[in-house]
Design a protein around this motif. Structure first.
Motif: not given
Ligand code: ADP
Ligand code: MG
Length: 346
Positions: A15, A18-19, A25, A39-40, A43
């Motif tokens: 994560r 992802l961030d 995403i 980004n995460y 999301y």
């Protein structure tokens, strides 16, 4: 990856990654692929809003349907004219695809009390021969390490690949003998060890049989007992898959079953070696929730900073010369501290 002008398409459960890197995403959920911009963190925020909206819509539809069901029950004569369109509309509502809330399952088992003495390491050392088997030289992996674990400690282990993290865990769990020194357990210490490559003695068992070997019912603190099958449901093993053999599962699924079984044996000293490599975000969230409530001792190795920050508040640092040092604080704080130190040096 962040600075590149190229397009990057990646699959990851990490994560932080992802961030830091992703600008879009895609979520694949219940056979649907959906794009979320951002980004995460974005999301997560969007999911939260979505789920509130869907929940509200669902509530509204239900209240409309309560009235409509009454009306439908009244029979053809009482319904009056223009009934056909209304019935069609009602049927569409009744057969709609229902919003089901993402599982917010918290995984919890009854506590097993720890005694005063938990685990004590006295002057533990371990050397491995250098890569050339004929060489008489040894690499010190652990050098004279002593430590007494305290109740409820949550310790993360930090170190490069090959620095001896797994070796240390193997010694603590008595999977491996140290060259010198001793490892002592308290009377009530009950270890659960999640190893990097879990071993299964019998792959012909079904998922349910394998879980039942450990426990038929799962006792929880102040909550209703769960059957092994209910429990598996909560962990994403629903329906038929419970009767599939372990041999037919994917690598990731097999590790998930292994974890479930480990946790229901109710250990009060939990050792996890790189669990984040094996699990998807759904499983990681359940595991994190579990660990946050967990009363026992916890020792984890993970390269997932997000996970480490959440569950560990002390670190063992594996140094290059085989020494182990300590750091009180979160993993991110330690990384910041290292970066600061490097800056000062250069
Ligand atoms: P980590 O888990 O931190 O990546 P390990 O504890 O697995 O590291 O390994 C530490 C070092 O010990 C590595 O250099 C590895 O090659 C060596 N090592 C581990 N197990 C053995 C073994 N059974 N025989 C010889 N060398 C080993
Ligand atoms: Mg390792």
């Amino acid at each position: 990856l962040h600075d590149t002008k190229r397009t990057v398409l990646m699959v990851t459960h990490d994560r932080y990654f992802l961030d830091a890197v992703c600008t879009n995403i895609y979520e694949l959920n219940r056979k649907k692929l959906k794009l979320y911009q951002g980004n995460y963190s974005d999301y997560l925020e969007k999911k939260e809003i979505e789920s509130t909206i869907e929940e509200n819509t669902e509530r509204r539809i239900e209240s409309v349907l309560r009235v409509e069901r009454d009306w439908l029950m009244r029979g053809p004569c009482a319904r009056g004219t223009k009934a056909k369109a209304r019935i069609q509309h009602d049927m569409a509502l009744i057969n709609r695809e229902k919003f089901s809330k993402e599982k917010g399952f918290t995984f919890e088992v009854a506590d097993r009390r720890l005694g005063g003495k938990i685990i004590e390491l006295h002057n533990v050392s371990k050397n491995f021969p250098k890569t050339n088997p004929n060489s008489k030289e040894f690499t010190p992996v652990l050098k004279n390490f002593s430590y007494k674990f305290n109740k409820g400690e949550k310790i993360g282990i930090f170190g490069n690949n090959g620095s001896g993290k797994s070796t240390l865990l193997n010694i603590i769990t008595k999977t491996l003998e140290p060259d010198t020194g001793s490892v002592e357990y308290g009377e009530n210490t009950f270890i659960g060890y999640y190893q990097q490559n879990p071993q299964f003695t019998d792959l012909s068992l079904t998922v349910l049989e394998y879980i039942k070997e450990a426990a038929e019912v799962i006792k929880r603190n102040g909550k209703k007992d769960l059957s092994a099958s209910q429990f598996l449901n909560e962990f994403g093993f629903e329906g038929k898959i419970q009767h599939s053999t372990l041999s037919s599962l994917s690598g990731g699924e097999r590790k998930r079953v292994f974890l479930v079984r480990l946790l229901i044996t109710n250990p009060n000293f939990l050792v996890l070696d790189e669990p984040t490599n094996d699990f998807d975000i759904f499983t990681m969230n359940i595991l994190e929730q579990f660990l946050l409530e967990y009363q026992g001792c916890l020792l984890i190795v993970s390269h997932d900073r997000y996970f480490m920050d959440k569950v560990a508040d002390t670190l063992f640092i594996m140094e290059d010369d085989g020494c182990v040092s300590g750091y009180v604080g979160k993993c991110s704080q330690y990384i910041d501290y290292l970066e600061q130190k490097n800056k000062e040096r250069s």
